[in-house]
Design a protein around this motif. Sequence first.
Motif, mmCIF file in Angstrom:
data_model
loop_
_atom_site.group_PDB
_atom_site.id
_atom_site.type_symbol
_atom_site.label_atom_id
_atom_site.label_comp_id
_atom_site.label_asym_id
_atom_site.label_seq_id
_atom_site.Cartn_x
_atom_site.Cartn_y
_atom_site.Cartn_z
ATOM 1 N N ALA A 13 -2.312 57.881 4.060
ATOM 2 C CA ALA A 13 -2.954 56.661 3.578
ATOM 3 C C ALA A 13 -1.935 55.576 3.295
ATOM 4 N N GLU A 14 -2.429 54.356 3.171
ATOM 5 C CA GLU A 14 -1.610 53.216 2.749
ATOM 6 C C GLU A 14 -2.147 52.756 1.397
ATOM 7 N N MET A 15 -1.387 52.984 0.335
ATOM 8 C CA MET A 15 -1.847 52.656 -1.009
ATOM 9 C C MET A 15 -1.614 51.169 -1.294
ATOM 10 N N VAL A 16 -2.653 50.507 -1.777
ATOM 11 C CA VAL A 16 -2.597 49.085 -2.099
ATOM 12 C C VAL A 16 -3.042 48.921 -3.546
ATOM 13 N N LYS A 17 -2.152 48.398 -4.391
ATOM 14 C CA LYS A 17 -2.479 48.267 -5.802
ATOM 15 C C LYS A 17 -3.292 47.007 -6.049
ATOM 16 N N GLU A 18 -4.359 47.155 -6.810
ATOM 17 C CA GLU A 18 -5.196 46.024 -7.187
ATOM 18 C C GLU A 18 -5.056 45.777 -8.673
ATOM 19 N N LYS A 19 -4.789 44.543 -9.044
ATOM 20 C CA LYS A 19 -4.657 44.209 -10.450
ATOM 21 C C LYS A 19 -6.012 44.200 -11.127
ATOM 22 N N ILE A 20 -6.040 44.655 -12.386
ATOM 23 C CA ILE A 20 -7.290 44.686 -13.151
ATOM 24 C C ILE A 20 -7.578 43.290 -13.699
ATOM 25 N N VAL B 164 -7.243 51.313 -2.001
ATOM 26 C CA VAL B 164 -6.977 50.407 -3.111
ATOM 27 C C VAL B 164 -6.982 51.216 -4.401
ATOM 28 N N PHE B 165 -5.873 51.189 -5.138
ATOM 29 C CA PHE B 165 -5.858 51.956 -6.384
ATOM 30 C C PHE B 165 -5.742 51.039 -7.593
ATOM 31 N N GLN B 166 -6.411 51.463 -8.655
ATOM 32 C CA GLN B 166 -6.415 50.739 -9.915
ATOM 33 C C GLN B 166 -6.144 51.716 -11.052
ATOM 34 N N ASP B 167 -5.382 51.281 -12.026
ATOM 35 C CA ASP B 167 -5.192 52.055 -13.248
ATOM 36 C C ASP B 167 -6.022 51.367 -14.330
ATOM 37 N N LEU B 168 -7.103 52.002 -14.722
ATOM 38 C CA LEU B 168 -8.045 51.394 -15.662
ATOM 39 C C LEU B 168 -7.641 51.576 -17.116
ATOM 40 N N ASN C 292 -11.835 52.213 0.741
ATOM 41 C CA ASN C 292 -11.438 53.429 0.027
ATOM 42 C C ASN C 292 -10.800 53.005 -1.290
ATOM 43 N N HIS C 293 -11.073 53.778 -2.338
ATOM 44 C CA HIS C 293 -10.561 53.453 -3.666
ATOM 45 C C HIS C 293 -9.970 54.697 -4.318
ATOM 46 N N PHE C 294 -9.046 54.465 -5.248
ATOM 47 C CA PHE C 294 -8.480 55.542 -6.058
ATOM 48 C C PHE C 294 -8.307 54.977 -7.463
ATOM 49 N N LEU C 295 -9.032 55.544 -8.425
ATOM 50 C CA LEU C 295 -8.975 55.071 -9.802
ATOM 51 C C LEU C 295 -8.218 56.065 -10.667
ATOM 52 N N PHE C 296 -7.288 55.566 -11.476
ATOM 53 C CA PHE C 296 -6.704 56.342 -12.558
ATOM 54 C C PHE C 296 -7.333 55.866 -13.860
ATOM 55 N N VAL C 297 -7.554 56.803 -14.783
ATOM 56 C CA VAL C 297 -8.164 56.440 -16.060
ATOM 57 C C VAL C 297 -7.850 57.522 -17.093
ATOM 58 N N LEU D 82 -7.252 53.264 -20.799
ATOM 59 C CA LEU D 82 -8.217 54.021 -21.598
ATOM 60 C C LEU D 82 -9.571 53.345 -21.458
ATOM 61 N N ARG D 83 -10.543 54.067 -20.908
ATOM 62 C CA ARG D 83 -11.833 53.449 -20.581
ATOM 63 C C ARG D 83 -12.974 54.419 -20.872
ATOM 64 N N ASP D 84 -14.035 53.911 -21.441
ATOM 65 C CA ASP D 84 -15.220 54.711 -21.749
ATOM 66 C C ASP D 84 -15.723 55.454 -20.507
ATOM 67 N N TYR D 85 -16.178 56.699 -20.699
ATOM 68 C CA TYR D 85 -16.589 57.512 -19.557
ATOM 69 C C TYR D 85 -17.764 56.886 -18.816
ATOM 70 N N LYS D 86 -18.808 56.492 -19.537
ATOM 71 C CA LYS D 86 -20.007 55.960 -18.884
ATOM 72 C C LYS D 86 -19.692 54.659 -18.148
ATOM 73 N N GLU D 87 -18.876 53.824 -18.741
ATOM 74 C CA GLU D 87 -18.484 52.576 -18.086
ATOM 75 C C GLU D 87 -17.766 52.867 -16.764
ATOM 76 N N THR D 88 -16.889 53.855 -16.780
ATOM 77 C CA THR D 88 -16.143 54.210 -15.570
ATOM 78 C C THR D 88 -17.050 54.870 -14.543
ATOM 79 N N TRP D 89 -17.959 55.695 -14.998
ATOM 80 C CA TRP D 89 -18.920 56.337 -14.096
ATOM 81 C C TRP D 89 -19.754 55.273 -13.389
ATOM 82 N N ASP D 90 -20.222 54.283 -14.134
ATOM 83 C CA ASP D 90 -20.998 53.190 -13.536
ATOM 84 C C ASP D 90 -20.171 52.436 -12.493
#
Length: 236
Positions: free
Chosen positions: A229-236, A6-10, A47-52, A12-20
């Motif tokens: 892999a099979e990529m599945v996009k998840e809406k934010i 599952v991939f998400q494009d977050l 499984n997850h894949f985050l872009f940020v 522009l996101r604060d580093y600590k928020e994304t780390w959490d």
Amino acid sequence: MNKKVVFQDLGLRDYKETWDYQELLFKEIVDAKIKNRREATQLETANHFLFVEHPHVYTLGKSGDIKNLLVDQAQLAAKGATFYKINRGGDITYHGPGQVVGYPILDLDNFFTDIHKYLRFLEEMVILTLAEYGLKAMRSTGETGVWLDVGTPFARKICAMGVRASRWVTMHGFALNVNADLGYFDMMIPCGIKDKAVTSLNAELGLAQIDMDEVKQKLLRHFEILFEAEMVKEKI
């Protein structure tokens, strides 16, 4: 084995928020694996894949040396940057606007249990992506990441990597300089390596801007092929 990622494009996101957020996803996978082992259940692990993109920030890995950050807190604040000591491998690195940061949070039991192979596949994903822009990128022996002109006086790093893995679950990942402000790298010794420069895709191509979304799509396509892999996009 669950090959869906599952991939998400977050954005522009604060580093600590994304780390959490990474830690939350990481813990969910690890907890499922622990339950499967203790209770003989067969819960499917995600499984997850985050872009940020992050606002200007410097992060120091577990084995890093704080001396590789060349400025103090006041100077960081003046440049609008923050600093965190974090739980990945590697030394110091920089994240900022114009950089494609990717965080694969994978249960490698779904793919292969080999951290060396995992890192090489992430590097290959970037190398193949850069080849589509006409750049011959490569690895540098003993130095994780992706480089240009290795073995010459002009060697320069275009993508940094640093990961954490526990129970074969990964987090953290890679940072590819696409339209990054390279001046921010002057405030540190990148990855603790003193004798090599840093570059970005737009600088190498002599362009003001590269389409970030286009780069992300190329990265995802190569990731999907390499990891089967099979990529599945998840809406934010």
